[in-house]
Design a protein around this motif. Structure first.
Motif, PDB file in Angstrom:
ATOM      1  N   UNK A 108       0.798  -1.235   0.000  1.00  0.00           N
ATOM      2  CA  UNK A 108       0.000   0.000   0.000  1.00  0.00           C
ATOM      3  C   UNK A 108       0.827   1.280   0.000  1.00  0.00           C
ATOM      4  N   UNK A 109       1.894   1.301   0.795  1.00  0.00           N
ATOM      5  CA  UNK A 109       2.713   2.514   0.875  1.00  0.00           C
ATOM      6  C   UNK A 109       3.440   2.772  -0.438  1.00  0.00           C
ATOM      7  N   UNK A 110       3.968   1.695  -1.045  1.00  0.00           N
ATOM      8  CA  UNK A 110       4.689   1.849  -2.306  1.00  0.00           C
ATOM      9  C   UNK A 110       3.738   2.243  -3.434  1.00  0.00           C
ATOM     10  N   UNK A 111       2.574   1.605  -3.472  1.00  0.00           N
ATOM     11  CA  UNK A 111       1.566   1.945  -4.476  1.00  0.00           C
ATOM     12  C   UNK A 111       1.194   3.426  -4.369  1.00  0.00           C
ATOM     13  N   UNK A 112       0.977   3.895  -3.163  1.00  0.00           N
ATOM     14  CA  UNK A 112       0.621   5.292  -2.953  1.00  0.00           C
ATOM     15  C   UNK A 112       1.741   6.222  -3.431  1.00  0.00           C
ATOM     16  N   UNK A 113       2.987   5.830  -3.183  1.00  0.00           N
ATOM     17  CA  UNK A 113       4.137   6.628  -3.625  1.00  0.00           C
ATOM     18  C   UNK A 113       4.201   6.704  -5.143  1.00  0.00           C
ATOM     19  N   UNK A 114       3.993   5.567  -5.806  1.00  0.00           N
ATOM     20  CA  UNK A 114       4.038   5.530  -7.268  1.00  0.00           C
ATOM     21  C   UNK A 114       2.933   6.399  -7.865  1.00  0.00           C
ATOM     22  N   UNK A 115       1.714   6.268  -7.345  1.00  0.00           N
ATOM     23  CA  UNK A 115       0.585   7.039  -7.868  1.00  0.00           C
ATOM     24  C   UNK A 115       0.812   8.536  -7.665  1.00  0.00           C
ATOM     25  N   UNK A 116       1.342   8.886  -6.501  1.00  0.00           N
ATOM     26  CA  UNK A 116       1.616  10.302  -6.225  1.00  0.00           C
ATOM     27  C   UNK A 116       2.686  10.836  -7.170  1.00  0.00           C
ATOM     28  N   UNK A 117       3.690  10.022  -7.434  1.00  0.00           N
ATOM     29  CA  UNK A 117       4.817  10.456  -8.270  1.00  0.00           C
ATOM     30  C   UNK A 117       4.395  10.645  -9.726  1.00  0.00           C
ATOM     31  N   UNK A 118       3.543   9.756 -10.245  1.00  0.00           N
ATOM     32  CA  UNK A 118       3.127   9.901 -11.646  1.00  0.00           C
ATOM     33  C   UNK A 118       1.993  10.922 -11.797  1.00  0.00           C
ATOM     34  N   UNK A 119       1.440  11.386 -10.670  1.00  0.00           N
ATOM     35  CA  UNK A 119       0.433  12.447 -10.726  1.00  0.00           C
ATOM     36  C   UNK A 119      -0.878  12.032 -11.355  1.00  0.00           C
ATOM     37  N   UNK A 120      -1.326  10.805 -11.055  1.00  0.00           N
ATOM     38  CA  UNK A 120      -2.541  10.289 -11.698  1.00  0.00           C
ATOM     39  C   UNK A 120      -3.674  10.006 -10.708  1.00  0.00           C
ATOM     40  N   UNK A 121      -3.546  10.508  -9.504  1.00  0.00           N
ATOM     41  CA  UNK A 121      -4.526  10.154  -8.480  1.00  0.00           C
ATOM     42  C   UNK A 121      -5.956  10.500  -8.901  1.00  0.00           C
ATOM     43  N   UNK A 126     -10.400   6.450 -14.782  1.00  0.00           N
ATOM     44  CA  UNK A 126     -10.620   6.719 -16.198  1.00  0.00           C
ATOM     45  C   UNK A 126     -10.024   5.584 -17.039  1.00  0.00           C
ATOM     46  N   UNK A 127     -10.669   5.317 -18.163  1.00  0.00           N
ATOM     47  CA  UNK A 127     -10.129   4.330 -19.098  1.00  0.00           C
ATOM     48  C   UNK A 127      -9.120   5.003 -20.024  1.00  0.00           C
ATOM     49  N   UNK A 128      -8.261   4.209 -20.696  1.00  0.00           N
ATOM     50  CA  UNK A 128      -7.225   4.800 -21.554  1.00  0.00           C
ATOM     51  C   UNK A 128      -7.756   5.809 -22.571  1.00  0.00           C
ATOM     52  N   UNK A 129      -8.932   5.565 -23.146  1.00  0.00           N
ATOM     53  CA  UNK A 129      -9.478   6.477 -24.153  1.00  0.00           C
ATOM     54  C   UNK A 129      -9.808   7.851 -23.573  1.00  0.00           C
ATOM     55  N   UNK A 130      -9.899   7.933 -22.261  1.00  0.00           N
ATOM     56  CA  UNK A 130     -10.205   9.199 -21.596  1.00  0.00           C
ATOM     57  C   UNK A 130      -8.947   9.913 -21.114  1.00  0.00           C
ATOM     58  N   UNK A 131      -7.791   9.368 -21.444  1.00  0.00           N
ATOM     59  CA  UNK A 131      -6.515   9.927 -21.007  1.00  0.00           C
ATOM     60  C   UNK A 131      -5.709  10.416 -22.202  1.00  0.00           C
ATOM     61  N   UNK A 132      -4.879  11.420 -21.987  1.00  0.00           N
ATOM     62  CA  UNK A 132      -3.961  11.881 -23.033  1.00  0.00           C
ATOM     63  C   UNK A 132      -2.853  10.849 -23.219  1.00  0.00           C
ATOM     64  N   UNK A 133      -2.085  11.024 -24.304  1.00  0.00           N
ATOM     65  CA  UNK A 133      -0.972  10.111 -24.548  1.00  0.00           C
ATOM     66  C   UNK A 133       0.022  10.105 -23.406  1.00  0.00           C
ATOM     67  N   UNK A 134       0.341  11.293 -22.894  1.00  0.00           N
ATOM     68  CA  UNK A 134       1.283  11.380 -21.783  1.00  0.00           C
ATOM     69  C   UNK A 134       0.760  10.690 -20.537  1.00  0.00           C
ATOM     70  N   UNK A 135      -0.533  10.854 -20.273  1.00  0.00           N
ATOM     71  CA  UNK A 135      -1.136  10.191 -19.113  1.00  0.00           C
ATOM     72  C   UNK A 135      -1.137   8.679 -19.284  1.00  0.00           C
ATOM     73  N   UNK A 136      -1.430   8.210 -20.503  1.00  0.00           N
ATOM     74  CA  UNK A 136      -1.401   6.767 -20.749  1.00  0.00           C
ATOM     75  C   UNK A 136      -0.007   6.194 -20.519  1.00  0.00           C
ATOM     76  N   UNK A 137       1.016   6.929 -20.959  1.00  0.00           N
ATOM     77  CA  UNK A 137       2.372   6.425 -20.762  1.00  0.00           C
ATOM     78  C   UNK A 137       2.759   6.452 -19.287  1.00  0.00           C
ATOM     79  N   UNK A 138       2.249   7.427 -18.545  1.00  0.00           N
ATOM     80  CA  UNK A 138       2.521   7.447 -17.107  1.00  0.00           C
ATOM     81  C   UNK A 138       1.817   6.277 -16.401  1.00  0.00           C
ATOM     82  N   UNK A 139       0.647   5.878 -16.893  1.00  0.00           N
ATOM     83  CA  UNK A 139       0.002   4.665 -16.385  1.00  0.00           C
ATOM     84  C   UNK A 139       0.914   3.463 -16.640  1.00  0.00           C
ATOM     85  N   UNK A 140       1.473   3.398 -17.847  1.00  0.00           N
ATOM     86  CA  UNK A 140       2.377   2.295 -18.183  1.00  0.00           C
ATOM     87  C   UNK A 140       3.621   2.311 -17.295  1.00  0.00           C
TER      88      UNK A 140
END
Length: 238
Positions: A108-121, A126-140
């Motif tokens: 949980x702590x690591x997951x929270x750190x990763x999500x905070x770092x990529x700025x996708x909280x 949202x599904x991939x079609x609702x995200x920009x290219x940059x956001x999709x790559x940050x999900x990846x």
């Protein structure tokens, strides 16, 4: 080595590299130089015909298909140019997919750190079609890091992004190395992308011809301009 007889192609020749833990390494070279093949061999996606590849203390030679699958699942993260997100899953479900397949829950702590770092909280549902290219790559990127792998391999991770989105992704990768001690190996053709790395390895005709430490974009570009001369010099032709 691919093929046989007259059709045989040697993709890599006498390549010996040591990639240090907690370092960001870029691999560059002209088209056909062997950079993607090298990355695939290092990641266990291709099998070497000679030599040895290790990830941490694990030697890849001799591993069964099941052993290679487990190694790639547990010790390796992948980021590709095409994002490779499942369109029917949310961002959060895509991030957690490798762990779900393995029957594991995220720390949980690591997951929270990763999500905070990529700025996708705010975009997790949202599904991939609702995200920009940059956001999709940050999900990846988050998907690659959430299992805390030994190494993350990134194949042209900014190739489909505009310059701003590319800078965001590269900044995140740099941050994950600097602050989390992540090991990253990235294939790229972009001198600016390579300048985010600690070290750049240059290939030509399947061989390592030179490398740069603490590279700048200008130094990488100048080296790429001289790659044919450096390769010829290594072969003793000049």
């Amino acid at each position: 080595m691919y093929g046989a007889g007259e059709a045989q192609v040697v993709a890599l020749r006498s390549v010996s590299v040591e990639l240090r833990r907690g370092q960001f390494t870029a691999i560059m070279g002209p088209s056909g130089s062997g950079k993607s093949t090298l990355m695939h061999c290092l990641a266990g996606l291709d099998t070497v015909t000679r030599g040895e590849v290790s990830i941490g203390a694990t030697k890849l030679a001799g591993l069964s298909d099941a052993g290679l699958t487990k190694l790639r699942r547990d010790q390796v993260g992948f980021i590709f140019q095409q994002f490779n997100l499942l369109p029917t899953l949310t961002a959060e479900e895509n991030i957690l997919l490798p762990l779900s397949i393995a029957g594991r829950k995220p720390d949980p702590a690591w997951y929270d750190t990763v999500i905070e770092t990529v700025g996708l909280r705010e975009r997790l549902h949202h599904r991939p079609s609702q995200l920009s290219g940059g956001q999709q790559q940050r999900v990846a990127c988050a998907r690659a890091l959430v299992s805390r792998p030994e190494v993350v391999f990134a194949d042209e991770p900014t190739g489909n992004l505009d310059s701003r989105s590319g800078a965001e992704v590269l900044g995140f990768l740099r941050h994950s190395v600097r602050d989390f001690g992540q090991t990253i190996v990235m294939v790229t053709h972009d001198p600016n992308a390579a300048s985010y790395a600690d070290r750049v390895i240059f290939l030509a005709d399947g061989e390592v011809v030179t490398e740069l430490r603490e590279p700048t974009a200008d130094a990488v570009l100048e080296t790429m301009k001289r790659i044919d001369v450096l390769a010829a010099s290594r072969d003793g032709d000049v």
